[in-house]
Design an enzyme around this catalytic site. Sequence first.
Site, PDB file in Angstrom:
ATOM      1  N   PRO A 220      -6.898   4.953   4.289  1.00 40.94           N
ATOM      2  CA  PRO A 220      -6.581   4.177   3.069  1.00 40.94           C
ATOM      3  C   PRO A 220      -6.230   2.734   3.436  1.00 40.94           C
ATOM      4  O   PRO A 220      -5.070   2.400   3.679  1.00 40.94           O
ATOM      5  CB  PRO A 220      -5.393   4.925   2.463  1.00 40.94           C
ATOM      6  CG  PRO A 220      -4.734   5.591   3.636  1.00 40.94           C
ATOM      7  CD  PRO A 220      -5.828   5.914   4.615  1.00 40.94           C
ATOM      8  N   ASP A 400      -3.428   0.640   7.658  1.00 41.27           N
ATOM      9  CA  ASP A 400      -3.566   2.040   7.261  1.00 41.27           C
ATOM     10  C   ASP A 400      -2.291   2.411   6.514  1.00 41.27           C
ATOM     11  O   ASP A 400      -1.211   2.465   7.102  1.00 41.27           O
ATOM     12  CB  ASP A 400      -3.752   2.912   8.508  1.00 41.27           C
ATOM     13  CG  ASP A 400      -3.936   4.390   8.180  1.00 41.27           C
ATOM     14  OD1 ASP A 400      -3.652   4.797   7.036  1.00 41.27           O
ATOM     15  OD2 ASP A 400      -4.369   5.146   9.070  1.00 41.27           O
ATOM     16  N   HIS A 401      -2.431   2.677   5.202  1.00 35.37           N
ATOM     17  CA  HIS A 401      -1.238   2.904   4.377  1.00 35.37           C
ATOM     18  C   HIS A 401      -0.484   4.165   4.780  1.00 35.37           C
ATOM     19  O   HIS A 401       0.680   4.347   4.401  1.00 35.37           O
ATOM     20  CB  HIS A 401      -1.637   2.987   2.896  1.00 35.37           C
ATOM     21  CG  HIS A 401      -0.621   2.406   1.968  1.00 35.37           C
ATOM     22  ND1 HIS A 401       0.733   2.577   2.149  1.00 35.37           N
ATOM     23  CD2 HIS A 401      -0.751   1.647   0.851  1.00 35.37           C
ATOM     24  CE1 HIS A 401       1.383   1.959   1.179  1.00 35.37           C
ATOM     25  NE2 HIS A 401       0.513   1.381   0.380  1.00 35.37           N
ATOM     26  N   ARG A 402      -1.101   5.041   5.541  1.00 37.24           N
ATOM     27  CA  ARG A 402      -0.393   6.236   5.992  1.00 37.24           C
ATOM     28  C   ARG A 402       0.665   5.902   7.036  1.00 37.24           C
ATOM     29  O   ARG A 402       1.634   6.648   7.206  1.00 37.24           O
ATOM     30  CB  ARG A 402      -1.393   7.244   6.583  1.00 37.24           C
ATOM     31  CG  ARG A 402      -2.443   7.750   5.605  1.00 37.24           C
ATOM     32  CD  ARG A 402      -3.507   8.583   6.303  1.00 37.24           C
ATOM     33  NE  ARG A 402      -4.240   7.802   7.303  1.00 37.24           N
ATOM     34  CZ  ARG A 402      -5.227   8.306   8.048  1.00 37.24           C
ATOM     35  NH1 ARG A 402      -5.593   9.572   7.892  1.00 37.24           N
ATOM     36  NH2 ARG A 402      -5.858   7.544   8.924  1.00 37.24           N
TER      37      ARG A 402
END
Length: 428
Positions: A220, A400-402
């Site tokens: 993401p 990376d939004h994670r």
Amino acid sequence: MPQLGETVAEGKITKWFKAAGDAVKPGDNLFEIETDKTSMEVPATSAGTLSAINFGVGETAKVGAVVAIISGVGEASAKAGAVAAKPVAAPPKPAAAAAVVQSAPTPRAIPMDPFNEVRSPERNFGPAKIASGTFTTPLARRLASERGIDLNRVSGSGPRGRIVAGDVEKAAPAGAAMGAGASAAQVKALYDGIAYEEVPLDAMRRTIAKRLIEAKQTIPHFYLTADLEIGRLIAMREEANAGAPQDKEGNPAFRLSLNDFIIKAWAAALQRIPAANAVWAEDRMLRFSHSDIGVAVALEGGLITPVIRNANSKSLTAISAEIRDLAERARAKKLKPNEFQGGSSAISNLGMYGVREFAAIINPPHATILAVGASRRAPVEAEDGSLKFVSQMTVTLSCDHRVVDGALGAELLAVFRTFIEKPVTALV
């Protein structure tokens, strides 16, 4: 065919140093192989005669395949080793244990067979326990990887909810409703009657296509862009280069580039914001003590990202010399796997091509990549309201939004801005 990396499944023979019938000894280079990232000579491990070559120049061999056979002295040594491997008679034991010892089968030495290939796993299909806490079987993980299925969306029917192969076979791959892309025949039909040249994909281009699709489909992404003033950085670089010691011919001992300063500043920023100095590992994050920075290097037909290890603790001159050496060997495809695998973040600089700004795709398992644009003169408002021109550079941070949330990414970019606009602080 040796295993040159966790993701390397095959190699192309590009050169033979020996011919069938030649005598070889341990350490002699037999052949050269090329993977999607590097080229490497493969030496002989035993002495003898090269009696057979199974793959010619230009042919591709899977990892574990028998590329050639060495017979003669090497074969005799192997047989001798097998004979020597027979168990040595044990000393007498008490009568109570004699029956047990006699009932045990005598181990049988297995002779070496150089004609059968050794199968090595082509890749790692992930941990047995996924993020939801559910366990999966090895076959289920392999099928899910091959079919592009997210195991977190599969319900397990095995013992205690374990995901088995049958569960994966029943699941539809993500995005299946959107349909597959057009086939080669369908695309070619659109250009019937138009002259074109078909360019077959080499290993590097196939790997780039596979990994970037994986990155865009599974990571993401979000992006943060900032304009940085680099006037002080340019002045510091010019002063450092002007003061470089020279040899008898007048050649300077070093010549720093803006990219060297950027690598150093980015490594220092990741040290200042350790939560962002991390990668995604499926059911966990890995946070690193050092800043290992990958630097994208353009090659003919693709790119590679050699890694500057411990960039945070290295001097600018050391970084400059190392990236120059890595880039030269990368273009010659002479890098070793450990020189381009891993890293905690990466930098892609297209400023030398005049690109003002762009958004780079994250290279998994990284959680960040910094895209650097060209320097330029730009008008800005001064403190007294007047107009002045300054040297600027636009950078875009892909996250990376994670692993990296918006605020954390913004904090990382702000620290990097400070190190670029006040470059001395990055060296402290």
